[in-house]
Design a protein around this motif. Structure first.
Motif, PDB file in Angstrom:
ATOM      1  N   GLU A 106      -7.066  -0.505 -26.942  1.00 54.40           N
ATOM      2  CA  GLU A 106      -7.754   0.111 -28.005  1.00 54.40           C
ATOM      3  C   GLU A 106      -8.950  -0.690 -28.485  1.00 54.40           C
ATOM      4  OE1 GLU A 106      -5.410   1.087 -31.420  1.00 54.40           O
ATOM      5  OE2 GLU A 106      -3.665   1.835 -30.066  1.00 54.40           O
ATOM      6  N   ILE A 107      -8.620  -1.868 -28.399  1.00 52.17           N
ATOM      7  CA  ILE A 107      -9.938  -2.938 -28.777  1.00 52.17           C
ATOM      8  C   ILE A 107     -11.220  -2.695 -27.718  1.00 52.17           C
ATOM      9  CG2 ILE A 107     -10.467  -5.283 -29.254  1.00 52.17           C
ATOM     10  CD1 ILE A 107      -7.583  -5.773 -29.731  1.00 52.17           C
ATOM     11  N   ILE A 108     -10.814  -2.564 -26.498  1.00 56.37           N
ATOM     12  CA  ILE A 108     -11.793  -2.630 -25.574  1.00 56.37           C
ATOM     13  C   ILE A 108     -12.352  -0.901 -25.776  1.00 56.37           C
ATOM     14  CG2 ILE A 108     -12.233  -2.343 -23.281  1.00 56.37           C
ATOM     15  CD1 ILE A 108     -10.070  -4.433 -22.641  1.00 56.37           C
ATOM     16  N   GLN A 109     -11.738  -0.111 -26.135  1.00 56.48           N
ATOM     17  CA  GLN A 109     -12.163   1.349 -26.206  1.00 56.48           C
ATOM     18  C   GLN A 109     -13.080   1.215 -27.555  1.00 56.48           C
ATOM     19  OE1 GLN A 109     -11.760   4.059 -24.470  1.00 56.48           O
ATOM     20  NE2 GLN A 109     -13.509   4.563 -25.616  1.00 56.48           N
ATOM     21  N   TYR A 131     -20.573   0.302 -27.633  1.00 53.70           N
ATOM     22  CA  TYR A 131     -21.896   0.122 -26.743  1.00 53.70           C
ATOM     23  C   TYR A 131     -22.507   1.491 -26.381  1.00 53.70           C
ATOM     24  CZ  TYR A 131     -23.875  -0.577 -22.096  1.00 53.70           C
ATOM     25  OH  TYR A 131     -24.683  -0.823 -21.112  1.00 53.70           O
ATOM     26  N   GLU A 132     -21.548   2.409 -26.550  1.00 57.30           N
ATOM     27  CA  GLU A 132     -22.324   3.695 -26.304  1.00 57.30           C
ATOM     28  C   GLU A 132     -23.178   4.529 -27.221  1.00 57.30           C
ATOM     29  OE1 GLU A 132     -18.631   6.102 -25.273  1.00 57.30           O
ATOM     30  OE2 GLU A 132     -18.682   5.488 -23.341  1.00 57.30           O
ATOM     31  N   THR A 133     -23.074   3.779 -28.772  1.00 63.84           N
ATOM     32  CA  THR A 133     -24.013   4.091 -29.637  1.00 63.84           C
ATOM     33  C   THR A 133     -25.549   3.493 -29.422  1.00 63.84           C
ATOM     34  OG1 THR A 133     -23.344   2.245 -30.900  1.00 63.84           O
ATOM     35  CG2 THR A 133     -22.107   4.407 -31.167  1.00 63.84           C
ATOM     36  N   ILE A 134     -25.386   2.328 -28.733  1.00 61.75           N
ATOM     37  CA  ILE A 134     -26.611   1.687 -28.291  1.00 61.75           C
ATOM     38  C   ILE A 134     -27.386   2.388 -26.990  1.00 61.75           C
ATOM     39  CG2 ILE A 134     -27.866  -0.325 -27.637  1.00 61.75           C
ATOM     40  CD1 ILE A 134     -25.366  -2.024 -28.724  1.00 61.75           C
ATOM     41  N   HIS A 135     -26.447   2.960 -26.079  1.00 64.16           N
ATOM     42  CA  HIS A 135     -26.571   3.473 -24.822  1.00 64.16           C
ATOM     43  C   HIS A 135     -26.129   4.969 -24.750  1.00 64.16           C
ATOM     44  CE1 HIS A 135     -28.901   0.249 -22.885  1.00 64.16           C
ATOM     45  NE2 HIS A 135     -28.041  -0.607 -23.240  1.00 64.16           N
ATOM     46  N   PRO A 136     -26.472   5.748 -25.587  1.00 65.29           N
ATOM     47  CA  PRO A 136     -26.050   7.278 -25.669  1.00 65.29           C
ATOM     48  C   PRO A 136     -25.685   7.680 -24.217  1.00 65.29           C
ATOM     49  CG  PRO A 136     -28.034   7.182 -27.098  1.00 65.29           C
ATOM     50  CD  PRO A 136     -27.755   5.661 -26.251  1.00 65.29           C
ATOM     51  N   ASN A 137     -26.874   7.387 -23.239  1.00 65.12           N
ATOM     52  CA  ASN A 137     -26.673   8.211 -22.022  1.00 65.12           C
ATOM     53  C   ASN A 137     -25.816   7.366 -20.986  1.00 65.12           C
ATOM     54  OD1 ASN A 137     -28.284   5.770 -21.892  1.00 65.12           O
ATOM     55  ND2 ASN A 137     -29.693   6.628 -20.584  1.00 65.12           N
ATOM     56  N   VAL A 138     -25.148   6.500 -21.292  1.00 59.89           N
ATOM     57  CA  VAL A 138     -24.028   6.009 -20.474  1.00 59.89           C
ATOM     58  C   VAL A 138     -22.598   6.233 -21.167  1.00 59.89           C
ATOM     59  CG1 VAL A 138     -23.021   3.706 -19.716  1.00 59.89           C
ATOM     60  CG2 VAL A 138     -25.424   4.166 -19.791  1.00 59.89           C
ATOM     61  N   LYS A 139     -21.814   6.651 -20.180  1.00 61.59           N
ATOM     62  CA  LYS A 139     -20.403   7.110 -20.628  1.00 61.59           C
ATOM     63  C   LYS A 139     -19.285   6.234 -19.853  1.00 61.59           C
ATOM     64  CE  LYS A 139     -17.120  10.022 -22.181  1.00 61.59           C
ATOM     65  NZ  LYS A 139     -16.317   9.019 -22.347  1.00 61.59           N
ATOM     66  N   LYS A 155     -23.875   1.012 -11.360  1.00 59.47           N
ATOM     67  CA  LYS A 155     -23.806  -0.427 -11.222  1.00 59.47           C
ATOM     68  C   LYS A 155     -24.630  -1.226 -12.289  1.00 59.47           C
ATOM     69  CE  LYS A 155     -24.538  -0.642  -6.840  1.00 59.47           C
ATOM     70  NZ  LYS A 155     -24.831  -1.335  -5.172  1.00 59.47           N
ATOM     71  N   ALA A 156     -25.705  -0.677 -12.538  1.00 59.04           N
ATOM     72  CA  ALA A 156     -26.864  -1.263 -13.451  1.00 59.04           C
ATOM     73  C   ALA A 156     -26.094  -1.090 -15.052  1.00 59.04           C
ATOM     74  CB  ALA A 156     -28.122  -0.235 -13.420  1.00 59.04           C
ATOM     75  N   ALA A 157     -25.600  -0.030 -15.306  1.00 58.49           N
ATOM     76  CA  ALA A 157     -24.679   0.246 -16.516  1.00 58.49           C
ATOM     77  C   ALA A 157     -23.802  -0.637 -16.902  1.00 58.49           C
ATOM     78  CB  ALA A 157     -24.144   1.553 -16.726  1.00 58.49           C
ATOM     79  N   ALA A 158     -22.824  -0.964 -15.749  1.00 60.32           N
ATOM     80  CA  ALA A 158     -21.687  -1.953 -15.650  1.00 60.32           C
ATOM     81  C   ALA A 158     -22.169  -3.255 -15.925  1.00 60.32           C
ATOM     82  CB  ALA A 158     -20.811  -1.472 -14.254  1.00 60.32           C
ATOM     83  N   LYS A 159     -23.187  -3.603 -15.359  1.00 64.20           N
ATOM     84  CA  LYS A 159     -23.779  -4.858 -15.467  1.00 64.20           C
ATOM     85  C   LYS A 159     -24.137  -5.081 -16.831  1.00 64.20           C
ATOM     86  CE  LYS A 159     -24.945  -5.548 -10.749  1.00 64.20           C
ATOM     87  NZ  LYS A 159     -26.134  -5.698  -9.663  1.00 64.20           N
ATOM     88  N   ASP A 160     -25.095  -4.168 -17.296  1.00 62.11           N
ATOM     89  CA  ASP A 160     -25.463  -4.263 -18.782  1.00 62.11           C
ATOM     90  C   ASP A 160     -24.440  -4.415 -19.752  1.00 62.11           C
ATOM     91  OD1 ASP A 160     -27.975  -3.992 -20.457  1.00 62.11           O
ATOM     92  OD2 ASP A 160     -26.848  -2.501 -21.205  1.00 62.11           O
ATOM     93  N   PHE A 161     -23.329  -3.445 -19.357  1.00 64.62           N
ATOM     94  CA  PHE A 161     -22.168  -3.595 -20.344  1.00 64.62           C
ATOM     95  C   PHE A 161     -21.492  -4.846 -20.507  1.00 64.62           C
ATOM     96  CE2 PHE A 161     -17.636  -3.209 -20.885  1.00 64.62           C
ATOM     97  CZ  PHE A 161     -17.576  -2.676 -22.148  1.00 64.62           C
ATOM     98  N   LEU A 162     -21.278  -5.501 -19.362  1.00 68.64           N
ATOM     99  CA  LEU A 162     -20.603  -6.908 -19.254  1.00 68.64           C
ATOM    100  C   LEU A 162     -21.668  -7.798 -20.308  1.00 68.64           C
ATOM    101  CD1 LEU A 162     -19.267  -7.480 -15.580  1.00 68.64           C
ATOM    102  CD2 LEU A 162     -18.076  -6.727 -17.951  1.00 68.64           C
ATOM    103  N   ASN A 163     -22.904  -7.838 -19.986  1.00 71.23           N
ATOM    104  CA  ASN A 163     -24.172  -8.734 -20.458  1.00 71.23           C
ATOM    105  C   ASN A 163     -23.888  -8.212 -22.294  1.00 71.23           C
ATOM    106  OD1 ASN A 163     -25.217 -10.130 -18.914  1.00 71.23           O
ATOM    107  ND2 ASN A 163     -26.678  -8.362 -18.390  1.00 71.23           N
ATOM    108  N   TRP A 164     -23.767  -7.000 -22.558  1.00 70.69           N
ATOM    109  CA  TRP A 164     -23.475  -6.781 -23.905  1.00 70.69           C
ATOM    110  C   TRP A 164     -22.085  -7.415 -24.537  1.00 70.69           C
ATOM    111  CZ3 TRP A 164     -20.021  -4.025 -26.688  1.00 70.69           C
ATOM    112  CH2 TRP A 164     -20.100  -3.829 -27.697  1.00 70.69           C
ATOM    113  N   PHE A 165     -20.981  -7.051 -23.541  1.00 65.37           N
ATOM    114  CA  PHE A 165     -19.876  -7.501 -24.115  1.00 65.37           C
ATOM    115  C   PHE A 165     -19.495  -9.043 -24.107  1.00 65.37           C
ATOM    116  CE2 PHE A 165     -15.222  -6.262 -22.927  1.00 65.37           C
ATOM    117  CZ  PHE A 165     -14.897  -6.256 -24.173  1.00 65.37           C
TER     118      PHE A 165
END
Lengths: 288, 470
Positions: free
Chosen positions: B82-85, B91-99, B370-380
């Motif tokens: 739940e926390i990760i969700q 994150y998706e509010t910052i990047h609305p085009n990434v799901k 891949k780019a989205a996944a890497k960016d998510f990790l950076n943000w996370f």
């Protein structure tokens, strides 16, 4: 002539295509992989001859154990399921109020998926049985899932509970097919209830047993979900059935080739047993 | 008659046509997806601002525009789902085009097996949580090189070594896993025991005996009415016995996961001390008289059904249980202390401590994914929001040097950090166990507990299967 051939193939081709894609092709690939050292993930699958087969027969105690366990378990389940099904069928074909309701009730467990059934009974065995045992001070009711004998008994209870309703339905259909004239004639000739059952109903029921035993055998050999959710093969892998052993070999030990070899051996054994059974029971069936 | 045949033919034709189309939804869907994605590849830049938006930077995270992507994040800590969700939602509010679709498999299920089954079915996730070095080998085909990512420079050197293969960084060290013997401070204090002083096998043994005595004499009845016994031992869970339990012993034999992974055979010089530890746990468990019953005790009943409701006073667990305890009783968190896992005569005052979870990016995914996944990790891991989630919500002990303002909010991690500061830690080597060894050795320990086999046989079989599975 030409047209009928067209019709024949028109109907056959879709089935043949589906059958080849879903059954024959995977089977052929499986047999091929059973002669390789594939780990199930990587791209390299080097053929290694018969070594998988040699390993599973000479150097895999758990496989031998699971094999024996599955055979014995299936035998017990087939007997219990079909006897219970016959009993239930005879019971609910008696004319009494509510017999239809009972049919539905006995059939109901069959409608619940195997995973759920496993979880429900896990709760019953580990909490309800335990609670009752502690409350009433009956020690043998406690800890059913923690010794090999009781875990097996538990698995057997679940399987019998779930499958017998379906087999009951098959028996009922067959019983209703028995012409009343035969039974009436027998009673006029002075046959007792038991004689009518033994000499008329039972022989006329053979087709139901052919199907029933075949289905129970096949289902028991394929049993996985109840096994997984009820005992997870435990305690200490003593209730690990063959399907679970194969799955674990493939996916938790990464020995896909070996698992495939087990699968092939298993396929052959199951085919031989079920076909033999079908052959013998078909011969005993009574035609009207 | 002639008519009938024609009808038959017509029917056959209809069936054949229906079947061909009915059977082939996949290619149709594929082309639809392909057109959709090819359409979007040119489109998104037009909609989003062409240059990176600096107002979206946060902490050490630098915002960048991404292409539309939908990806699956596969991870195994169900208690944190739940926390990760909620972090993903943020994150998706910052990047609305990434799901990002979160898939959490774990707890009682063997997540690795499910992941393999998922991969063989062709449905590969993009972002994956892995547990250790043997996973790197198993899934070596899939590991993307992430050496160029901004978080790499923040990771502690000693930790980065464990994430590197052939001088390429392939994984993000997600958190420090640490575990020991959790105990209920309240109960121990009520018996006049200060847990902080228990640093040897004999001291712990004596303390457990004192608590058991207090329970039996009914002294604690008023304060802790549910308390039944000292220890919860979920022996049905092979990961408790082997993955974590045996690690306490094997971590003294191997210096890290790679060492264990490269070991062709197992010496198991600490087997005797490990036996003493298992015996200690069994002796003070609810089923000491009938140990075989322990083999039916699972994680849920040992944790939520016993320790959290103060039915027992100690359990071998780690930092991951905080959400579970909080879910049952928030005030209980203050009561948790950590004892070492005592290996008699070998090392009696260590807790286990190391990188327990890695995040990797799947090389087989599309570039956009891949780019989205890497960016998510950076943000996370680098943004202030992400850091706050890591430290406060997840209670992750992140091995990076940029977490000064975000100390970990986890009682177990804090207690274990104290052990780490004094050097009393055993490294995590379970990532180097051979595949399937947990299952066979776990069954061995279970049969020892049930009294079916003696310890020497169990250890010999464990050594044999180690060599065989390598």
């Amino acid at each position: 002539m030409k047209q009928s051939k067209l019709v024949f193939w028109g109907f056959q081709t879709p089935c043949l295509i589906a059958f080849s894609l879903a059954i024959l092709l995977p089977m052929a690939m499986g047999i091929y992989y059973s002669f390789t050292d594939w780990n199930g993930i990587g791209s390299s699958a080097v053929p290694n001859g018969l070594s998988n087969y040699i390993t599973i027969f000479t150097n895999d105690r758990q496989f031998a154990y699971s094999f024996r366990y599955t055979l014995v378990f299936s035998l017990a389940a087939v007997l219990l399921v079909n006897l219970l099904a016959l009993g239930l069928a005879l019971l609910v074909t008696q004319k009494f109020r509510g017999s239809n309701a009972f049919r539905s009730i006995f059939f109901l467990p069959n409608l619940i998926g195997g995973i759920l059934v496993g979880f429900i009974w896990q709760f019953i065995f580990s909490d309800v049985f335990d609670g009752l045992g502690t409350l009433l001070k009956i020690p043998w009711l406690c800890n059913w899932l923690s010794t090999p004998q009781t875990a097996t008994a538990g698995l057997l209870i679940v399987v019998v509970w779930q499958m017998s309703g379906y087999m009951m339905l098959i028996c009922i259909a067959q019983i209703q097919n028995i012409p009343d004239s035969l039974l009436e004639a027998a009673s006029i000739d002075g046959a007792t209830r038991f004689q009518r059952f033994w000499h008329i109903k039972l022989p006329m029921l053979t087709p139901a047993f052919t199907v029933g035993i075949f289905l129970t055998l096949a289902n028991c050999f394929k049993l996985y979900d109840q096994n997984l959710t009820l005992t997870q093969g435990g305690p200490y892998n003593s209730s690990e059935m063959l399907t679970m052993n194969i799955y674990n070999t493939a996916f938790s030990m990464n020995k896909f080739g070996q698992a495939q070899a087990k699968g092939v051996v298993y396929l052959v054994v199951v085919a031989v047993i079920t076909l033999t059974q079908l052959f013998f029971f078909k011969r005993r069936e009574v035609e009207l | 008659m002639r008519y009938q045949k024609q009808i038959c033919m017509l029917l056959a034709l209809i069936f054949a046509v229906a079947f061909t189309f009915g059977c082939s939804p996949a290619p149709a869907a594929d082309t639809a997806a392909a057109t959709a994605s090819s359409g979007t590849e040119t489109a998104p830049v037009a909609t989003a601002a062409a240059t990176a938006d600096e107002s979206k930077n946060s902490g050490d995270y630098v915002y960048q525009d991404l292409q539309d992507a939908e990806l699956t994040f596969y991870q195994y800590s169900v208690e944190n789902a739940e926390i990760i969700q909620s972090a993903i939602d943020q994150y998706e509010t910052i990047h609305p085009n990434v799901k990002i679709n979160l898939e959490s498999v774990g707890g009682g299920t063997d997540w690795r097996t499910s992941l393999k089954a998922k991969i063989s079915s062709g449905d590969e996730p993009t972002l994956i949580a892995l547990e250790g070095v043997s996973d790197f080998d198993t899934f070596s085909d899939m590991l993307e090189d992430v050496s160029d990512q901004p978080w790499v420079s923040h990771v502690y050197d000693s930790v980065l070594k464990e994430c590197t293969i052939d001088s390429k960084v392939v994984a993000l060290p997600a958190c420090i896993v640490c575990y020991g013997l959790l105990y209920n401070k309240g109960i121990f204090t009520a018996c006049g025991i200060d847990g902080e002083t228990l640093r040897t096998y004999d001291a712990i043994d004596a303390a457990f005996a004192t608590v058991q005595e207090a329970i039996d004499s009914g002294k604690l009845k008023d304060q802790y009415p549910d308390l039944e016994t000292v220890v919860s031992l979920p022996a049905a869970e092979k990961w408790v016995l082997v993955l974590h339990g045996a690690n306490a012993a094997l971590g003294l034999e191997f210096s890290n996961g790679f060492d264990a992974y490269n070991a062709k055979t197992l010496d198991f010089t600490t087997a005797g001390a490990f036996k003493d530890y298992i015996d200690l746990m069994v002796k003070y468990s609810a089923d000491a008289d009938n140990p075989s019953a322990l083999n039916a005790v699972d994680y849920d009943s040992a944790m939520g059904g016993s320790f959290c409701i103060q039915k027992t006073a100690a359990i071998q667990m780690g930092q991951w249980v905080q959400p579970i305890v909080a879910g049952v009783d928030e005030t209980m968190l203050d009561q948790i202390g950590v004892l070492p896992i005592p290996l008699k005569g070998v090392d009696e005052d260590n807790v286990c401590y190391g990188v327990g979870e890695y995040f990797v990016v799947n090389r087989h995914s599309t570039d956009a994914q891949k780019a989205a996944a890497k960016d998510f990790l950076n943000w996370f891991y680098l943004s202030n929001e992400g850091k706050s989630v890591q430290s406060n919500d997840l209670g992750f002990n992140v091995p990076m040097d940029c977490y000064g303002d975000y100390p970990v909010d986890n009682v177990v991690s804090q207690a274990c950090n104290a052990y780490a500061q004094s050097g009393n830690i055993t490294p995590l080597v379970f990532g180097g166990y051979p595949d399937g060894w947990q299952d066979s050795f776990g069954a061995g320990i279970q049969s020892y507990i049930a009294g079916e086999k003696d310890w020497d046989t169990v250890i010999q079989e464990a050594k044999d299967s180690w060599a065989q599975l390598r």
